[in-house]
Design a protein around this motif. Structure first.
Motif, mmCIF file in Angstrom:
data_model
loop_
_atom_site.group_PDB
_atom_site.id
_atom_site.type_symbol
_atom_site.label_atom_id
_atom_site.label_comp_id
_atom_site.label_asym_id
_atom_site.label_seq_id
_atom_site.Cartn_x
_atom_site.Cartn_y
_atom_site.Cartn_z
ATOM 1 N N ARG A 1 0.825 -1.217 0.000
ATOM 2 C CA ARG A 1 0.000 0.000 0.000
ATOM 3 C C ARG A 1 0.857 1.265 0.000
ATOM 4 N NH1 ARG A 1 -4.228 -1.879 4.785
ATOM 5 N NH2 ARG A 1 -5.118 -3.672 3.662
ATOM 6 N N SER A 2 2.065 1.150 0.541
ATOM 7 C CA SER A 2 2.951 2.323 0.560
ATOM 8 C C SER A 2 3.409 2.702 -0.847
ATOM 9 C CB SER A 2 4.160 2.059 1.458
ATOM 10 O OG SER A 2 4.886 0.921 1.010
ATOM 11 N N CYS A 3 3.201 1.818 -1.825
ATOM 12 C CA CYS A 3 3.584 2.116 -3.212
ATOM 13 C C CYS A 3 2.441 2.741 -4.006
ATOM 14 C CB CYS A 3 4.025 0.836 -3.935
ATOM 15 S SG CYS A 3 5.322 -0.104 -3.127
ATOM 16 N N PHE A 4 1.221 2.722 -3.450
ATOM 17 C CA PHE A 4 0.052 3.051 -4.257
ATOM 18 C C PHE A 4 0.075 4.482 -4.791
ATOM 19 C CE2 PHE A 4 -2.980 -0.372 -2.348
ATOM 20 C CZ PHE A 4 -2.226 -1.351 -2.985
ATOM 21 N N SER A 5 0.499 5.433 -3.979
ATOM 22 C CA SER A 5 0.465 6.821 -4.443
ATOM 23 C C SER A 5 1.393 7.022 -5.639
ATOM 24 C CB SER A 5 0.849 7.779 -3.309
ATOM 25 O OG SER A 5 2.161 7.502 -2.845
ATOM 26 N N LEU A 6 2.554 6.372 -5.599
ATOM 27 C CA LEU A 6 3.496 6.489 -6.708
ATOM 28 C C LEU A 6 3.004 5.718 -7.932
ATOM 29 C CD1 LEU A 6 6.142 7.718 -7.585
ATOM 30 C CD2 LEU A 6 7.344 5.784 -6.550
ATOM 31 N N ILE A 7 2.440 4.536 -7.715
ATOM 32 C CA ILE A 7 1.894 3.749 -8.823
ATOM 33 C C ILE A 7 0.738 4.495 -9.474
ATOM 34 C CG2 ILE A 7 0.620 1.643 -9.393
ATOM 35 C CD1 ILE A 7 2.313 0.177 -7.318
ATOM 36 N N ASP A 8 -0.116 5.112 -8.660
ATOM 37 C CA ASP A 8 -1.243 5.857 -9.215
ATOM 38 C C ASP A 8 -0.770 7.027 -10.065
ATOM 39 O OD1 ASP A 8 -2.978 4.128 -8.013
ATOM 40 O OD2 ASP A 8 -3.465 5.435 -6.323
ATOM 41 N N GLU A 9 0.324 7.650 -9.639
ATOM 42 C CA GLU A 9 0.856 8.760 -10.431
ATOM 43 C C GLU A 9 1.353 8.259 -11.785
ATOM 44 O OE1 GLU A 9 4.240 12.244 -10.089
ATOM 45 O OE2 GLU A 9 2.995 11.719 -8.387
ATOM 46 N N LEU A 10 1.963 7.076 -11.806
ATOM 47 C CA LEU A 10 2.405 6.499 -13.071
ATOM 48 C C LEU A 10 1.225 6.135 -13.956
ATOM 49 C CD1 LEU A 10 5.250 4.116 -11.804
ATOM 50 C CD2 LEU A 10 5.497 6.407 -12.762
ATOM 51 N N LEU A 11 0.176 5.616 -13.343
ATOM 52 C CA LEU A 11 -0.996 5.199 -14.107
ATOM 53 C C LEU A 11 -1.787 6.383 -14.644
ATOM 54 C CD1 LEU A 11 -2.474 2.225 -12.051
ATOM 55 C CD2 LEU A 11 -1.850 2.160 -14.451
ATOM 56 N N GLU A 12 -2.025 7.350 -13.777
ATOM 57 C CA GLU A 12 -2.917 8.447 -14.137
ATOM 58 C C GLU A 12 -2.213 9.558 -14.900
ATOM 59 O OE1 GLU A 12 -4.626 9.700 -10.454
ATOM 60 O OE2 GLU A 12 -5.327 7.671 -9.949
ATOM 61 N N GLU A 13 -0.879 9.586 -14.835
ATOM 62 C CA GLU A 13 -0.105 10.609 -15.544
ATOM 63 C C GLU A 13 -0.684 11.998 -15.276
ATOM 64 O OE1 GLU A 13 -0.014 9.330 -19.591
ATOM 65 O OE2 GLU A 13 1.269 7.617 -19.155
ATOM 66 N N ARG A 14 -0.668 12.358 -14.005
ATOM 67 C CA ARG A 14 -1.331 13.589 -13.560
ATOM 68 C C ARG A 14 -0.631 14.855 -14.038
ATOM 69 N NH1 ARG A 14 -1.351 11.377 -7.335
ATOM 70 N NH2 ARG A 14 -2.748 9.582 -7.647
ATOM 71 N N ARG A 15 0.624 14.727 -14.479
ATOM 72 C CA ARG A 15 1.391 15.912 -14.881
ATOM 73 C C ARG A 15 1.646 15.823 -16.382
ATOM 74 N NH1 ARG A 15 3.415 17.207 -9.557
ATOM 75 N NH2 ARG A 15 3.243 15.347 -8.262
ATOM 76 N N PRO A 16 0.836 16.493 -17.191
ATOM 77 C CA PRO A 16 0.909 16.325 -18.651
ATOM 78 C C PRO A 16 2.281 16.617 -19.240
ATOM 79 C CG PRO A 16 -1.078 17.535 -18.029
ATOM 80 C CD PRO A 16 -0.241 17.425 -16.800
ATOM 81 N N GLY A 17 3.028 17.570 -18.685
ATOM 82 C CA GLY A 17 4.314 17.931 -19.270
ATOM 83 C C GLY A 17 5.466 17.065 -18.827
#
Length: 438
Positions: free
Chosen positions: A131-147
């Motif tokens: 679960r400690s990896c989820f925030s980082l994995i979600d960022e990779l999945l969702e690509e929240r930073r377009p640039g």
């Protein structure tokens, strides 16, 4: 036509028994029966001596499997495509999902360490630790930073500051005072300066470290002391990642050992090295997502670009504001968000068909000259590598230029003459490299 992106779901299971460890991604999760079938068909293939790496569904979706260290299986499922889009779209999607699985595995190693994943004895405890990896994995999945494109290109996203020498000296001094050789300064999540040893880390490690630092910065804490494993350099021994917020949007970090303490570095080293550079940091923050100093002037017909320095695995990208000088009768240009999406898709288009990726070249040498899987058949018949390519879509025109040192991917409006695309790209590359030595 370049493929269109959509939702992706990630499934993580144990490789030996198929026990689900977690699922992330799309809000509507796959049923347990479907997950079991995906695992079952892969296991059946393995039993027959067949490695199942990917497949397409009747509805135009894509499934990619990959097993890491004979311990963890990751499955990426994309349901974004319509049937009949052809092999070109499939190649691009396969590269996208394969990179995602590699990054997710490395993310898990970075947070938990390889031993914890390979030699897990208690699966319930492993599920909890993951679960400690989820925030980082979600960022990779969702690509929240377009640039931010590093997770796709495996090149560090950089910002070119107006006074690089001052920042470089400060980073070196700060890192040395912290008993380390690995340090970097981030402006808006991009590297503005770093030590030589930081750049010697594996490109994927740098990309994931930057993603982790951005996630830690979003937490709002002014400083943090976070244990990290380096997926390639030190997968079993943790280092300390010390991160300090200098100004909102400006962070400095070092990879170090037991010393110094977080409090000691924050109270003495941060003020000593960075307080005199407050104005310089503000000037860097003013550069913003433009990523370029004011000394660089881009042509008004540049919608967006991605410039990669091939040897150092660094990149800069920019989507300038539309020029007010364009006639109102011109077709409307894509929005900034759409430009970032098109730029990413054009990069995939080029690297799966024409331009060799650095990782593919290395793999080709190891495998004794075998052709990369993502190389177009007709390209294999030539003794040379393509240096330029262009694409005209319904929204913009795209041009890619490859030199010994750089790869440039460029978007222009539909009104730009097709015969002028080469000139526009050459002038853009020249103006950036001449002013910044990138």
């Amino acid at each position: 036509m370049m493929f269109q992106e959509g939702s992706i779901q990630l499934v993580c299971l144990t490789a030996s028994s198929g026990v689900p460890l977690f699922t992330r991604g799309a809000s509507r999760q796959l049923p347990f029966s479907v997950i079991g079938s995906l695992n079952g068909v892969h296991m059946f293939g393995s039993g027959q001596g067949v490695v199942l790496s990917s497949c397409e569904t009747e509805g135009g979706g894509k499934v990619v499997w990959q097993v890491f260290q004979d311990s963890v299986m990751l499955i990426a499922v994309s349901a974004s495509h319509q049937a009949g889009q052809g092999a070109d779209s499939s190649k691009g999607e396969h590269l996208h999902l394969q990179r995602l699985l590699e990054n997710v595995w490395s993310c898990m190693v970075m947070v938990l360490g390889q031993d914890e994943l390979v030699n897990a004895r208690n699966l319930e405890r492993l599920k909890k630790d993951l679960r400690s990896c989820f925030s980082l994995i979600d960022e990779l999945l969702e690509e929240r930073r377009p640039g931010i494109l590093g997770q796709l290109t495996h090149c560090a996203d950089c910002l070119l500051p107006p006074q690089p020498s001052l920042l470089q000296e400060a980073v070196h001094g700060f890192t040395k005072a912290a008993d380390s050789e690995f340090g970097c300064l981030l402006i808006h999540g991009r590297v503005a300066a770093a030590t030589e040893m930081w750049w010697r880390l594996a490109p994927q490690e740098i990309v994931l470290l930057l993603a982790l630092i951005r996630a830690l910065s979003d937490s709002g804490a002014a400083s943090c002391d976070y244990p990290v494993f380096l997926p390639q350099g030190s997968p079993t021994v943790a280092h300390r990642l010390l991160r300090f917020q200098l100004l909102p949007g400006a962070d400095v970090c070092v990879l170090c050992g037991p010393t110094p303490s977080l409090q000691g570095a924050e109270s003495t080293l941060v003020c000593r090295f960075w307080s005199p550079l407050t104005d310089t940091l503000r000037n860097c923050l003013a550069v913003g997502e433009h990523c370029l100093p004011t000394s660089v002037t881009l042509r008004p017909d540049v919608l967006a670009f991605l410039l990669i320095h091939r040897e150092s695995h660094r990149s800069i990208s920019c989507a300038p504001s539309p020029s007010c000088a364009r006639p109102q009768s011109d077709p409307p240009s894509p929005s900034e968000a759409r430009c970032w999406e098109l730029l990413k898709l054009f990069y995939i288009f080029c690297t799966t068909r024409y331009f060799k990726q650095e990782e593919a070249e290395a793999a080709e040498e190891v495998e004794g000259g075998a052709h990369p899987e993502n190389t177009e058949d007709f390209v294999r018949g030539f003794s040379h590598q393509p240096l330029k390519c262009y694409l005209v879509t319904d929204e913009c025109k795209c041009f890619a230029l490859q030199t010994a040192q750089h790869q440039l991917f460029l978007l222009t409006p539909l009104t730009a003459p097709t015969f002028a695309l080469n000139t526009i790209a050459a002038q853009t590359l020249s103006s950036i490299t001449a002013a910044t030595s990138f």
